[in-house]
Structure formats: C-alpha cells, structure tokens
Scaffold this active site. Structure first.
Site, PDB file in Angstrom:
ATOM      1  N   GLU A  35       0.886  -1.165   0.000  1.00 43.19           N
ATOM      2  CA  GLU A  35       0.000   0.000   0.000  1.00 43.19           C
ATOM      3  C   GLU A  35       0.923   1.214   0.000  1.00 43.19           C
ATOM      4  O   GLU A  35       1.845   1.288   0.821  1.00 43.19           O
ATOM      5  CB  GLU A  35      -0.877   0.031   1.257  1.00 43.19           C
ATOM      6  CG  GLU A  35      -1.833   1.219   1.220  1.00 43.19           C
ATOM      7  CD  GLU A  35      -2.615   1.439   2.510  1.00 43.19           C
ATOM      8  OE1 GLU A  35      -2.254   0.847   3.548  1.00 43.19           O
ATOM      9  OE2 GLU A  35      -3.577   2.225   2.480  1.00 43.19           O
ATOM     10  N   ARG A 261       5.725 -12.989   9.313  1.00 42.81           N
ATOM     11  CA  ARG A 261       6.417 -11.760   8.955  1.00 42.81           C
ATOM     12  C   ARG A 261       7.719 -11.669   9.730  1.00 42.81           C
ATOM     13  O   ARG A 261       7.921 -12.354  10.725  1.00 42.81           O
ATOM     14  CB  ARG A 261       5.526 -10.550   9.252  1.00 42.81           C
ATOM     15  CG  ARG A 261       5.368 -10.262  10.748  1.00 42.81           C
ATOM     16  CD  ARG A 261       4.417  -9.098  10.991  1.00 42.81           C
ATOM     17  NE  ARG A 261       4.652  -8.023  10.051  1.00 42.81           N
ATOM     18  CZ  ARG A 261       3.686  -7.204   9.607  1.00 42.81           C
ATOM     19  NH1 ARG A 261       2.451  -7.372  10.021  1.00 42.81           N
ATOM     20  NH2 ARG A 261       3.970  -6.236   8.788  1.00 42.81           N
ATOM     21  N   LYS A 271       4.889   0.314   9.958  1.00 44.32           N
ATOM     22  CA  LYS A 271       4.847   1.603   9.261  1.00 44.32           C
ATOM     23  C   LYS A 271       4.362   2.712  10.176  1.00 44.32           C
ATOM     24  O   LYS A 271       4.837   3.840  10.100  1.00 44.32           O
ATOM     25  CB  LYS A 271       3.904   1.514   8.053  1.00 44.32           C
ATOM     26  CG  LYS A 271       4.610   1.174   6.763  1.00 44.32           C
ATOM     27  CD  LYS A 271       3.657   1.404   5.598  1.00 44.32           C
ATOM     28  CE  LYS A 271       3.811   0.295   4.576  1.00 44.32           C
ATOM     29  NZ  LYS A 271       2.777   0.354   3.531  1.00 44.32           N
TER      30      LYS A 271
END
Length: 561
Positions: A35, A261, A271
RNA sequence: AGGGGUGUAGCCAAGCGGUAAGGCAACGGGUUUUGAUCCCGUCAUGCGUAGGUUCGAAUCCUGCCACCCCUGCCA
C-alpha cells in the site's frame, strides 16, 4: 565429492512444486502488493525476496501492484519511493506497474453482480451501531435491519452512493455472509465505503472505494496470480478471499498462502511507528541511516546483495519469531568484507613525529584497495597513492602510556608498531598538555621495513592505521548506534518512544587519506581496523567528504572487560 | 460459541515412525602487515508439558500449558 547442503524447500515451494508437477499450473505468477502509504522497511524486503524469489526460482513472474484502495492514506511520493526500493534491491516486476485502482470499474461491476444475486446490501448502520451488531468473540452478531432490502432498492442506493449523494459513513455496501460466524471477518463485511477524497491515481472519478478484502483476491484473479503470498495476520481473511472467488465470475482461482512476517530485535517494523519517528523528528526522514527502511539501510551502506542474502537466510514458515539483529549484521559484514575497498581514516587523531627523518620528508606509497583472506592483493579494484611523511596521525586509542599484556598489540614507549602498508616505527616518548592528555608521540622510523620485517628480527606485535599529517583531508563522520536500546521496543505495555538510545547519532571530524575524498557517493569502504563507512548518498562531495558508519568490524570479545 | 496460527539450543530453523541438518551468537585453538578476514574445534541423551500407541516417537493419539493474530466503513 560432498555436495553443498541445499537449502531445504519451504512449504510454499513444496506447494508450487506440486502444482507444477500435477499440471494444475503451467507456470506461476506472484505479486508484491504494497500500500503506498509509507516507505518500505526490512520486513517488506523479506516479502519482496519471497515473492520475486519464488517467481525467479520457478521461472514465473512477479507483479508489482500498488494496493491503493484507501485514498485518504496514500500518496504518489510513496509509489515512487517504493518502485525505487524494489529496483535498487535488484528485482524486476512483470509487465507494467499495476494498481488495484486499475480494476475499480470491474470491482464496481462485481459489487453490482453481488447485489443482483441478493448477496450484498446497502447498510445504513452507523459505524458505532455496526460494531454493536457485529457482536464479539463470545457473542454472535445480529443481522442488520437493512439486510433484507430488495435488490432494486440496493441497486438504487449503491448507485446513489457512487453518485456522491450520501455523506461519508452514512452507509456502506456489505456482503451477506453470516453474522454468527466465529470468524469475525465473515460477519457481513463491508466491501464498499464512501470516501470523498481525491485518489492519487483516479482523481475524483470515484467517491466510493472497495475494501482490501473485496479488492485483493479479485485483483489477483484479474492478473492471473497463481500463488498469493501474504503474512500470517491475513489467514483469517482467507475464507473471505475464497468466498469472493467462488461467488463472483472471476477469470481465475488464485489461492492465498501465509507465512510469518519478519521481526528483528532492537528495532521496529511497523509503518505506523516508523512514521511516528519521522513525524516526531526523532530521525531525519524515512531514509535516515538509523531507520530499518530500505532507503535508510541504503543510506547506511547496506548493499542490495546483503539484504537479499539476509532475507534468503530467513525461514518462510508459519512461526512468528524475532530474528537477532546480529544475523542481519552478519550478512552486511560478509558482503562488505569480500567486496569493500580498504582505506585508512583516523577517527581520533594523535600526532606522531618521526624524529630520524627530514622535516620535509615525503614519499608516496602505492596500496591496493583489496586483499584476499590470505593477505594477498586483489587487483579488481585497483590501487591508490598513499602519501607518507615525517609527521603522521594515528588513533589515540592505539597509543598507550604504559604497556600491559592487554595492550600487547598497541603502541607504547620502547615498543614497535607496524604502520599498516608502511614502515615499522618505534616510540621514544610522548608529550602531554596541562590536563595530562597525550598530545604527541615521538618516534623513530626503522629503516628498510617497507614490505619486510626489521633486520634485527624484532618484529612489532601490532599494526596501526595512520594518515600523513600534511596530506590528511578532514571529513565529517556520522556514527550511528541502534535507534533502540531495548531488545523489544514493540513489546508489552512499553512505549517504543521510551526505548530510544539517547545519542544514536554522533557527528565527528576525522582525517582521511586523500583518495577517500574523491570517492563516489554510496561507495562503502572499510576504514581499516575501524569498520565500514559509506560516502553519504546525498551529502558527500570531494570538497566536503561525509561518511556514515555502516557497521563496525567484529571485535575480539576477550578484550572487553 | 469464540475462531485462526505456532511451540525443536541464547536467536532463526530442518526434520513428516528408524535414534536431533544448517545458519547466527557464544566459547576454545591456529594463521595474520586490519585484535578483521580465513582455518580448526566445542555447543540439545533433548524436541512446550503429562500420559498413551509402537520393537522404536520430535514425528501418531489424548489431555493440559504458553505465545501470536482476529470484534476498522485500515491494509
């Protein structure tokens, strides 16, 4: 012959192997779907290596698709930066850049198909009411009072949503699945919401936008993605992903697979938190060398290969662990040790005057930039001139007032030391200032020791790096420490902002050899006996050299107290 | 009525019924004109835990325990 132990196949590779050999797929296509709402970090680097790596390994392709379904959070600056990062890491995406927004028309049509099939409805519940109706982990949800609107009414309402006749939040399009489902993501999820924001790709064409869940699988299908690989937190969404593929007339049936992850200790890979560091001015931007962003690591001196090798060393599995930052550091040292040119720089200068030489003595030594593990010169990076004269600088830390066993490789009065790539010298004495600080070492050069041992057979125990005083060039050196001093700044009730290392950036002046001033930006050198330093990507110039510490050399732990 | 996922050394991890790979870290030793590199060696009678099945279990079965994710009209 013993063959090198091949890296065992991970579970996704096994699935792909089966899909290929069973004929389910002739070839594979993966995708990396960021994104564009921030810069990529080392966790994304792993995802990039996994997705592009799988494509390379199996002769398929990997698309780069910007998952841009939320115009409020996304910006063009990020789509640019993300492309740069992926390219810099060394990967090439298949075909043109893709955007989920490329598929907004098709997605909109699919939403209408769902309404026509009686499987989607416009719900007027407020966000707060919707939350109540959703129930919780222990309690099933309750059907929305708007769930049974007619197809005609839903069609009309959805069209009005599209036309901008409702305010944001006034209503949304939901899919009719099961309000009692134990999997919360199946309790009539919203698939379209009103956002009266300008989109960085589609401008003001739309004021309704599809949700991630409604967009992702269908976009995969449109692009012919065969293996849609994502992280563990999306596992709960897989049934929804499959539901859309089953209930819509999509061109293909992609499948989603999830892996753990990347987490690394002493850092954060979120983020949101990275953004807070940037916006709170804790660091100087997304590409600050202390940031675990790809652009930050680049500016720090990490090479693409070192990041790729690190990511390849990581497991693609369903466990959710935290890798020791030392493992990442190993791979940058490994790459730089093999490839970085060597040079000399003195970080804390201490003058050495050679008393048995002429005051104006000068000569030029020619020194290769690289050596192999045996100490033999490697020629591929060439060599440079290193000026030598009767006045030098060595590092303060390399001279000790008194000899001790611990300092057996240091320089002391009465002891000899080898000047790296140069002569052997012997210390005769030193001078101090009023505060007792050593200000100068007086020494004697031992003749005929360039490239060979002293004739009297008294070999020096140690070696020091040095700079000719009159040829030294001043440089700015930026030394970085870990941004966080807590192994798990993300953990528990801690506020990661409370875990910051006080002085993670220390700027000092150093003296470097002339050749270093002319280094191209982004060249990483090993400052011999100190560590790896990179000529700053943006601030370095021959007139004003600036070097950033990439990482120090490993240190002999037995020397630490 | 909760659902999904995971537990193998300090960290990561392979292993899929035949007697615990590998990497990082650590620790010894050797070489060295970088206290780096390089080289050699050490490092789980043990696989979250308790039982069970089996000639044989990290692998199969049962019960427990721990950790992660999910209740956005974020992704």
């Amino acid at each position: 012959m013993t063959e090198a132990t091949a890296k065992p196949a991970n579970f996704i590779e096994k699935i792909i192997d089966e899909d290929l050999s069973s004929g389910k797929h002739q070839s594979i296509t993966t995708r990396f779907p960021p994104e564009p709402n921030g810069y990529l970090h080392v966790g994304h680097a792993k995802a990039i290596c996994v997705n592009f790596g799988l494509a390379q390994q199996f002769g398929g392709q990997c698309n780069l698709r910007f998952d841009d379904t939320n115009p409020e959070k996304e910006e063009d600056e990020y789509v640019q930066a993300i492309q740069d990062d992926v390219k810099w890491l060394g990967f090439e995406w298949g075909g043109d850049i893709k955007y989920t927004s490329d598929y907004f028309d098709q997605l909109h049509q699919w939403a209408i198909d769902l309404i026509k099939a009686g499987k989607a409805y416009v719900c007027d519940l407020s966000a707060e009411q919707a939350k109540e109706y959703r129930g919780n982990f222990e309690k099933p949800g309750t059907n929305s009072p708007f769930r049974d609107r007619s197809v005609e009414e839903n069609l009309e309402l959805f069209e009005k949503m599209r036309l901008g006749e409702f305010d944001e939040g006034a209503c949304g399009l939901r899919v009719k699945i099961d309000m009692a489902a134990p999997n919360m993501s199946l309790r009539d999820p919203y698939i379209y919401r009103i956002k009266k924001a300008t989109h960085h790709q589609t401008g003001d064409k739309w004021c309704i936008y599809p949700s991630y869940d409604f967009a992702h699988g269908q976009s995969d299908s449109i692009e012919g993605i065969t293996h849609s690989v994502c992280t563990l937190e999306f596992a709960d969404h897989r049934p929804l992903y499959d539901w859309f593929i089953e209930n819509l007339d999509t061109p293909a049936e992609p499948h989603q697979y999830e892996f753990g992850r990347l987490n690394i200790n002493y850092t954060v890979t979120s983020k949101r938190k990275l953004r807070a560091l940037v916006e709170g001015k804790v660091v100087n931007g997304w590409d600050d060398p202390r940031m675990p962003t790809i652009s930050g690591m680049r500016r720090r001196g990490y090479t693409p290969a070192s990041i790729r090798n690190f990511c390849d060393s990581l497991a693609v599995a369903k466990t959710d662990g935290t890798v020791d930052v030392a493992q990442m550091e190993y791979f940058i040292r490994d790459d730089l040790n093999q490839n970085a040119p060597r040079a000399m720089a003195v970080l804390n200068p201490l003058k050495v005057v050679l008393s048995n030489m002429q005051d104006d003595h000068e000569e030029t030594l020619t020194v290769p930039y690289l050596f192999d593990s045996e100490g033999e010169a490697r020629t591929e990076l060439g060599e440079r001139d290193v000026p030598f004269s009767n006045e030098l600088y060595i590092d303060h830390a390399d001279f000790k007032e008194e000899y001790s066993k611990k300092f057996k490789k240091k320089f002391c009065v009465g002891k000899r030391i080898r000047l790296r790539h140069g002569y052997v010298i012997e210390a005769d004495g030193f001078e101090k200032d009023a505060d007792g600080n050593i200000t100068q070492v007086n020494a004697t050069l031992i003749e005929n020791t360039l490239g060979c041992d002293p004739a009297d057979d008294i070999k020096p125990k140690g070696v020091v790096h040095w700079i000719s005083a009159k040829h030294a060039v001043e440089a700015e050196v930026r030394s970085y420490a870990r941004l966080f001093n807590d192994a798990n700044p993300d953990g528990g009730d801690k506020d990661f902002m409370d875990c910051l290392t006080p002085d993670s950036l220390v700027v000092t002046k150093a003296l470097i050899e002339p050749a270093l001033a002319n280094a191209a930006a982004e060249t990483v050198f090993q400052f011999e006996r100190e560590g790896y330093y990179v000529a700053d990507r943006f601030d370095h110039s021959a007139d004003k050299p600036v070097f950033n510490l990439t990482i120090g050399l490993r240190e002999d732990r037995s020397l630490a107290n």
